[in-house]
Design a protein around this motif. Structure first.
Motif, short mmCIF file in Angstrom:
data_model
loop_
_atom_site.label_atom_id
_atom_site.label_comp_id
_atom_site.label_asym_id
_atom_site.label_seq_id
_atom_site.Cartn_x
_atom_site.Cartn_y
_atom_site.Cartn_z
N GLY A 173 0.75 -1.31 -0.17
CA GLY A 173 -0.20 -0.14 0.16
C GLY A 173 0.61 1.39 -0.05
N VAL A 174 2.35 1.13 0.27
CA VAL A 174 3.18 2.29 0.65
C VAL A 174 3.28 2.83 -1.23
N GLY A 175 2.01 4.06 -1.18
CA GLY A 175 3.12 4.66 -2.74
C GLY A 175 3.78 5.91 -2.38
N ALA A 176 4.00 6.23 -0.78
CA ALA A 176 5.09 7.71 -0.98
C ALA A 176 6.35 7.36 0.73
N VAL A 177 7.38 7.38 0.01
CA VAL A 177 8.12 7.87 0.99
C VAL A 177 8.69 8.94 1.33
N CYS A 178 9.32 9.82 1.96
CA CYS A 178 9.45 10.67 2.37
C CYS A 178 11.07 10.49 3.58
N SER A 179 11.67 11.22 3.14
CA SER A 179 13.22 10.70 4.39
C SER A 179 13.76 12.35 4.38
N PHE A 180 14.73 11.94 5.03
CA PHE A 180 15.53 13.70 5.55
C PHE A 180 16.69 12.65 6.08
N VAL A 181 17.50 13.25 5.78
CA VAL A 181 18.62 13.01 5.92
C VAL A 181 19.99 14.64 6.51
N GLY A 182 19.99 13.90 7.75
CA GLY A 182 20.92 15.68 8.21
C GLY A 182 21.88 15.51 8.30
N THR A 183 23.46 16.36 7.65
CA THR A 183 24.63 16.13 7.93
C THR A 183 25.47 17.32 8.71
N VAL A 184 27.08 16.51 9.15
CA VAL A 184 27.59 17.79 9.62
C VAL A 184 28.53 18.83 9.16
N ARG A 185 27.62 19.93 9.03
CA ARG A 185 27.94 20.58 8.13
C ARG A 185 29.69 21.62 8.96
N ASP A 186 30.50 22.24 7.97
CA ASP A 186 32.04 22.37 8.22
C ASP A 186 32.03 24.20 8.72
N ARG A 187 31.24 24.51 9.20
CA ARG A 187 31.47 26.27 9.52
C ARG A 187 29.55 25.83 10.21
N ASN A 188 29.00 26.48 11.14
CA ASN A 188 28.62 27.25 11.77
C ASN A 188 28.39 28.31 13.14
N GLU A 189 27.63 29.45 12.56
CA GLU A 189 27.27 30.90 12.96
C GLU A 189 29.21 31.14 12.80
N GLY A 190 29.47 31.05 11.38
CA GLY A 190 30.64 32.04 10.78
C GLY A 190 31.66 31.04 11.11
N ASP A 191 31.43 30.20 12.25
CA ASP A 191 33.13 29.73 12.74
C ASP A 191 33.27 27.75 11.71
N GLN A 192 34.81 28.14 11.40
CA GLN A 192 34.64 26.46 10.94
C GLN A 192 34.39 25.77 11.59
N VAL A 193 33.68 24.23 12.01
CA VAL A 193 33.70 23.22 12.77
C VAL A 193 34.82 22.76 11.99
N ALA A 194 35.67 21.35 13.23
CA ALA A 194 36.43 20.79 13.10
C ALA A 194 35.71 19.19 13.29
N SER A 195 34.41 18.71 14.61
CA SER A 195 33.89 18.26 14.64
C SER A 195 32.40 18.41 15.09
N MET A 196 32.18 17.59 15.62
CA MET A 196 30.38 17.18 16.60
C MET A 196 30.53 16.55 17.20
N GLU A 197 30.38 16.49 18.56
CA GLU A 197 30.02 15.00 19.81
C GLU A 197 28.33 15.40 20.41
N LEU A 198 27.81 14.65 19.63
CA LEU A 198 26.40 14.03 19.96
C LEU A 198 26.48 13.36 20.81
N GLU A 199 25.48 13.43 22.36
CA GLU A 199 25.46 13.38 23.71
C GLU A 199 24.02 12.55 24.23
#
Length: 159
Positions: free
Chosen positions: A28-54
Motif C-alpha cells: 500500500g506504500v505509495g510515498a516515502v519521504c526521507s530526510f538525512v541531516g549531515t555535519v556541516r563544516d561551518r556554523n555561526e560563521g566559524d569553521q567546525v572541525a567536529s561535532m560530538e553528540l551526547e
C-alpha cells in the motif's frame, strides 16, 4: 523481521537499506519521504572541525518514540523510522535519518517534517562543536523553535 522505529547509534546508516526495510511487505506504500541531516563544516560563521553528540540512554529513545506515536495520530502514515547518531562526528558525516511511508506524498512530507522539527528542538541530545576558538555547546535556533510551534507544540511539551 520488524524494523525498530527509533535507533540511537554510533555507527553510520545506509539510507537505501533503511528505506527498503521500511517499505518491505507493505504494497500500500505509495510515498516515502526521507530526510538525512549531515555535519556541516561551518556554523555561526566559524569553521567546525567536529561535532560530538551526547544523549541520555533510555530517556532519549522514549522521548522520540512518543513523538513517533504522535506522528501516527496526526498523519495517515504506514511507517516511520528515526535514526540519530551519537558520538564524535566529522563534517559530511550523517547525523540523522527520518523516513516515513504513506499511501500519498502529502502525509509523508508532513509527518517527516513534523518529526524533524521535534528532533531539532525537543529531543534530549546535547551537541558540542569543536572550532578554532575552542569547544562550544550548540543551542536550538529560534527558527527551529518557530517550526515546532506551527504544529501547536509549545516548547517543553512533547505532545
Amino acid at each position: 523481521m520488524t524494523v525498530p522505529r527509533v535507533s540511537i547509534q554510533t555507527e553510520d546508516f545506509d539510507l537505501s537499506a533503511e528505506v527498503a526495510a521500511l517499505r518491505r511487505e507493505n504494497k500500500g506504500v505509495g510515498a516515502v519521504c526521507s530526510f538525512v541531516g549531515t555535519v556541516r563544516d561551518r556554523n555561526e560563521g566559524d569553521q567546525v572541525a567536529s561535532m560530538e553528540l551526547e544523549h541520555y540512554p533510555g530517556m532519549t529513545e522514549k522521548s522520540i518514540e512518543a513523538m513517533v506515536d504522535e506522528a501516527f495520530r496526526r498523519f495517515d502514515i504506514f511507517g516511520a523510522r528515526v535514526i540519530h547518531r551519537v558520538g564524535l562526528l566529522q563534517p559530511l558525516d550523517q547525523i540523522v535519518l527520518v523516513a516515513v511511508t504513506s499511501a500519498h506524498r502529502g502525509q509523508s512530507f508532513q509527518a517527516c517534517e513534523f518529526l524533524m522539527d521535534y528532533l531539532k528542538t525537543q529531543a534530549p541530545f546535547w551537541k558540542k562543536e569543536e572550532t578554532a576558538q575552542g569547544a562550544r555547546w550548540v543551542d536550538a535556533r529560534v527558527s527551529d523553535d518557530a517550526a515546532l510551534a506551527r504544529w501547536g507544540i509549545a516548547l517543553g511539551n512533547a505532545a
